[in-house]
Design an enzyme around this catalytic site. Structure first.
Site, short mmCIF file in Angstrom:
data_model
loop_
_atom_site.label_atom_id
_atom_site.label_comp_id
_atom_site.label_asym_id
_atom_site.label_seq_id
_atom_site.Cartn_x
_atom_site.Cartn_y
_atom_site.Cartn_z
N ASP A 151 -7.89 -5.63 0.17
CA ASP A 151 -8.47 -6.51 -1.21
C ASP A 151 -8.01 -8.17 -1.04
O ASP A 151 -8.76 -8.74 -1.67
CB ASP A 151 -7.77 -5.85 -2.33
CG ASP A 151 -8.18 -4.43 -2.77
OD1 ASP A 151 -9.76 -4.28 -2.49
OD2 ASP A 151 -7.73 -3.60 -3.20
N HIS B 193 0.77 -1.14 0.11
CA HIS B 193 0.07 -0.04 0.14
C HIS B 193 0.95 1.33 0.03
O HIS B 193 1.73 1.27 0.51
CB HIS B 193 -1.01 0.05 1.33
CG HIS B 193 -2.14 0.95 1.00
ND1 HIS B 193 -1.93 2.28 1.46
CD2 HIS B 193 -3.28 0.80 0.74
CE1 HIS B 193 -2.92 2.92 1.16
NE2 HIS B 193 -3.93 1.98 0.58
N1 CMC Z 1 4.35 -7.48 -5.04
C1 CMC Z 1 5.63 -7.35 -5.14
N2 CMC Z 1 6.39 -6.23 -4.89
C2 CMC Z 1 5.72 -5.19 -4.45
C3 CMC Z 1 4.22 -5.01 -4.50
C4 CMC Z 1 3.77 -6.41 -4.61
N3 CMC Z 1 2.47 -6.29 -4.47
N4 CMC Z 1 3.80 -3.82 -4.19
C5 CMC Z 1 5.07 -3.16 -3.94
N5 CMC Z 1 6.07 -3.88 -4.27
C6 CMC Z 1 7.66 -3.35 -4.36
C7 CMC Z 1 7.79 -2.60 -5.56
O1 CMC Z 1 8.33 -3.47 -6.63
C8 CMC Z 1 8.83 -1.82 -5.05
O2 CMC Z 1 10.07 -2.04 -4.85
P1 CMC Z 1 11.39 -1.46 -5.06
O3 CMC Z 1 11.51 -0.51 -4.13
O4 CMC Z 1 12.55 -2.54 -5.05
O5 CMC Z 1 11.38 -0.91 -6.50
C9 CMC Z 1 8.53 -1.51 -3.68
O6 CMC Z 1 7.75 -2.59 -3.43
C10 CMC Z 1 7.59 -0.26 -3.41
O7 CMC Z 1 6.40 -0.29 -4.30
P2 CMC Z 1 5.78 1.07 -5.13
O8 CMC Z 1 5.32 0.38 -6.48
O9 CMC Z 1 7.09 2.14 -5.15
O10 CMC Z 1 4.83 1.29 -4.23
P3 CMC Z 1 3.59 2.39 -4.46
O11 CMC Z 1 3.38 2.97 -3.15
O12 CMC Z 1 3.88 3.02 -5.60
O13 CMC Z 1 2.46 1.21 -4.91
C11 CMC Z 1 0.42 -0.38 -4.29
C12 CMC Z 1 1.49 0.74 -3.77
C13 CMC Z 1 -0.69 -0.64 -3.92
C14 CMC Z 1 0.16 0.31 -5.94
C15 CMC Z 1 1.49 -1.54 -4.60
O14 CMC Z 1 2.04 -1.88 -3.53
C16 CMC Z 1 0.85 -2.68 -5.62
O15 CMC Z 1 0.99 -2.65 -6.93
N6 CMC Z 1 0.21 -3.52 -5.10
C17 CMC Z 1 -0.61 -4.55 -5.62
C18 CMC Z 1 -2.03 -4.37 -6.14
C19 CMC Z 1 -2.78 -4.06 -4.79
O16 CMC Z 1 -3.22 -4.76 -3.98
N7 CMC Z 1 -3.53 -2.73 -5.11
C20 CMC Z 1 -4.60 -2.54 -3.85
C21 CMC Z 1 -4.17 -1.41 -3.13
S1 CMC Z 1 -5.40 -1.20 -1.36
C22 CMC Z 1 -6.79 -0.89 -2.06
C23 CMC Z 1 -7.23 0.34 -2.47
O17 CMC Z 1 -6.75 1.32 -1.56
O18 CMC Z 1 -7.31 0.71 -3.77
#
Ligand code: CMC
Length: 431
Positions: free
Chosen positions: A366, A308
């Protein structure tokens, strides 16, 4: 208004500029850069708004490190235990919990607006019969501005209120109709003797051919799902609603924009994507393969339902949702569900794995909501519509707060331009 606490000084290119530092009720201080461009000829750069507050708000607060979520100051766990969805809607919209009379009045008004204009039934029939319910919802909610002309004037507080009540009341009806349409069953009219959540279950699962009795425990679980999704600060869809609304667009158009944004798999679409992923994994022995894929940057794969932007600790909604999932599965006598077994084992392994631990990737809301919804009989295509109808109150509350703000400005981000510098047109024969 937030207080100005002190100033931060920015020095750049021999110039020095003082920027006010604003103090929120809780949370980190905020450097006010509104005059930065005018005084220092500088923009700031923050793709994804990771460090930027785009508005002042007093609705919802998240402490990502503590894993805390407050609606108007009340912890989500307390509301999930003691409140109900419509009471929480009142709280989000109006700022305070209602007294008995206010609650009855609010519930009565919402309940009397659950039907949709009969002509909307014909509008539904214009969609392809196998349309995803989210696609239908984006269209139908946008079309509400063509049906409810008497609540489009955003400068009239009464019309804003009526639009809010209409959307809270009608979104479950629209979501249920989108579902019925997608499976070729007749629409089921709302039944106002039922609770808000019970009525939604009824509109989704009843058929004219036989009696459908809503199980109160399932209605309560559905109510809790709605409550846990009701608002969540300035997330992508809420920011979309605010940006659309900042131009003066009507409330139905703004909420349709929010629904469109929510659909993406990184946001509300994650609940559908998560359950599909659990099914694809299929058996517990395949989990290590998927964990390895999630860690591999080149795979483009992420564990859906994990991570998240704000929570760097357990998502408090996920904790409540997990308890609810256990209760619902127990109630329905589902013990050996393979998807559930994969989910539980995946959660256990990921919570011990150094990659997920070090990046603070915990299961989010989720991860568990899909398990409950599947157990209740919803297909995955309905997971995100249920998120959308639950979040509608949050979107409207944020929209109302923004419209009521005398300092409202149209949202208009700047950019870091990296394209071609000015150049002359070249006729096609010379290229
Ligand atoms: N699986 C594997 N690696 C992950 C994941 C994941 N689900 N989420 C983040 N990472 C890694 C990412 O690769 C990055 O690694 P590095 O620092 O080595 O590059 C690090 O963790 C930080 O990730 P980010 O993409 O910079 O984080 P963000 O804040 O931009 O993204 C997120 C947040 C929710 C989009 C992401 O965690 C994700 O894509 N999760 C899966 C989709 C999901 O479950 N979404 C629902 C969110 S909760 C409901 C809502 O509010 O909508």
């Amino acid at each position: 208004m937030a207080d100005t606490k002190s100033v931060a000084t920015l020095s750049f290119a021999g110039k020095s500029i003082d920027l006010p530092v604003l103090s929120p009720t809780i949370g980190p201080d905020v450097v006010d850069i509104r005059k930065l461009y005018a005084e220092a000829d500088l923009f700031t750069y923050d793709p994804g708004f990771t460090s930027t507050a785009a508005c002042e708000s007093s609705i919802t607060y998240i402490d990502g490190d503590k894993g805390e979520l407050l609606y108007r100051g009340y912890p989500i766990e307390q509301l999930a235990e003691h409140s109900r969805y419509l009471e929480t809607c009142y709280l989000l919209l109006n700022g305070e919990l209602p007294n008995k009379t206010q609650l009855e009045d609010f519930e009565g008004r919402v309940t009397r607006h659950t039907m949709v204009h009969e002509q909307l039934h014909a509008f539904f029939r214009g969609f392809r019969r196998d349309s995803h319910p989210m696609a239908t919802m984006v269209g139908v909610v946008g079309a509400m501005s063509a049906f409810y002309h008497d609540s489009l004037d955003i400068n009239d507080p009464w019309q804003r209120e009526v639009a809010a009540i209409r959307m809270i009341a009608k979104l479950p009806t629209i979501a249920a109709m989108a579902y019925k349409y997608s499976i070729g069953q007749p629409f089921v009219y709302p039944k106002n003797s039922l609770t808000y959540a019970g009525n939604f279950l009824h509109m989704c699962f009843a058929v004219p051919a036989e009696e459908y009795v809503v199980r109160p425990e399932l209605a309560r679980a559905m109510d809790r799902i709605m409550m846990l999704h009701a608002d969540h600060e300035q997330n992508a869809s809420t920011s979309t609603v605010r940006l659309a609304g900042s131009s003066g667009a009507n409330p139905f158009a703004c909420i349709a924009a929010g629904i469109a944004c929510l659909w993406g798999p990184a946001h509300g679409g994650a609940n559908q994507a998560c359950l599909e992923m659990l099914r694809e994994i299929g058996t517990v022995d395949r989990i290590p393969e998927y964990i390895a894929k999630a860690k591999d940057k080149n795979s483009g794969f992420r564990l859906m339902g994990f991570g998240h932007r704000v929570y760097k600790n357990f998502d408090p909604r996920a904790k409540v949702m997990k308890e609810s999932a256990d209760e619902v599965l127990e109630l329905l006598g589902i013990h050996n569900n393979p998807t559930l077994q994969v989910a539980k084992e995946l959660e256990r392994i990921a919570l011990e794995d150094d990659y997920f631990v070090s990046k603070k990737l915990y299961p989010n809301v989720d991860f568990y909501s899909g398990i409950i919804l599947e157990a209740m009989g919803f297909p995955t295509s309905m997971f995100t519509p249920i998120f959308a109808l639950s979040r509608t109150v949050g979107w409207i509350s944020q929209w109302k707060e923004m419209i009521g703000d005398p300092g409202l400005k149209i949202g208009r981000p700047r950019q870091l331009y990296v394209g071609a510098a000015k150049r002359d047109y070249v006729p096609v024969a010379n290229r």
